[in-house]
Scaffold this motif. Structure first.
Motif, PDB file in Angstrom:
ATOM      1  N   LYS A 120      -6.824  -5.247  -1.057  1.00 22.40           N
ATOM      2  CA  LYS A 120      -7.899  -4.640  -0.619  1.00 22.40           C
ATOM      3  C   LYS A 120      -8.732  -5.208  -0.120  1.00 22.40           C
ATOM      4  O   LYS A 120      -9.244  -6.501  -0.312  1.00 22.40           O
ATOM      5  N   ALA A 122       0.767  -1.582   0.507  1.00 19.33           N
ATOM      6  CA  ALA A 122       0.194  -0.158  -0.101  1.00 19.33           C
ATOM      7  C   ALA A 122       0.804   1.682   0.290  1.00 19.33           C
ATOM      8  O   ALA A 122       1.669   1.032   0.445  1.00 19.33           O
ATOM      9  N   THR A 134      -4.941   7.220  -1.485  1.00 20.08           N
ATOM     10  CA  THR A 134      -3.963   6.118  -0.895  1.00 20.08           C
ATOM     11  C   THR A 134      -4.433   5.037  -1.785  1.00 20.08           C
ATOM     12  O   THR A 134      -4.579   4.997  -3.381  1.00 20.08           O
ATOM     13  N   TYR A 142      -3.496   0.488  -3.286  1.00 16.02           N
ATOM     14  CA  TYR A 142      -3.573  -0.838  -2.013  1.00 16.02           C
ATOM     15  C   TYR A 142      -3.298  -1.920  -3.702  1.00 16.02           C
ATOM     16  O   TYR A 142      -3.407  -1.809  -4.732  1.00 16.02           O
TER      17      TYR A 142
END
Length: 125
Positions: free
Chosen positions: A65, A49, A58, A60
């Motif tokens: 996720k 991440a 952000t 991921y």
């Protein structure tokens, strides 16, 4: 330059949770995009991440996720990784890293300039 120290790793059963922390010292923490990487035994280091300097953006990896959450507290110079519903496949050494790249959430290893020493996460089945 920034120094990074991870903590919070350990042994946990599948389905359990852990919180990793990474404390930064040195240059202003908020000037770096940050990332969590992991390296399973015998495999290459991979991004888990990433988070922008402000914390508003952000990224991921697909494999985490919905299970992992990256966050940061710039006032405390600290990066976090909340890991839920852990699987044996999550077993790895986890590293935090700091990037000076222009990208808000760098996703490539070579974009990161500083690394912590790593913390072991082991998930038993």
């Amino acid at each position: 330059q920034v120094q990074l120290v991870e903590s919070g790793g350990g042994l946990v059963q599948a389905g359990g949770s852990l919180i990793l922390s990474c404390v930064a010292s040195g240059r202003t923490f908020s000037s770096y995009a940050m990332g969590w990487f992991r390296q399973p035994p015998g495999k290459e280091r991979e991004l888990v991440a990433a988070i922008s300097r402000s914390g508003h953006t952000t990224y991921y990896a697909d494999s985490v996720k919905g299970r992992f959450t990256i966050s940061r507290e710039n006032a405390k110079n600290t990066l976090y990784l909340q890991m839920n519903t852990l699987k044996p496949a999550d077993t790895a050494v986890y590293y935090c890293a700091a990037s000076q790249a222009a990208d808000s959430t760098p996703i490539v290893v070579r974009q990161y300039d500083y690394w912590g020493q790593g913390t072991q996460v082991t998930v038993s089945s």
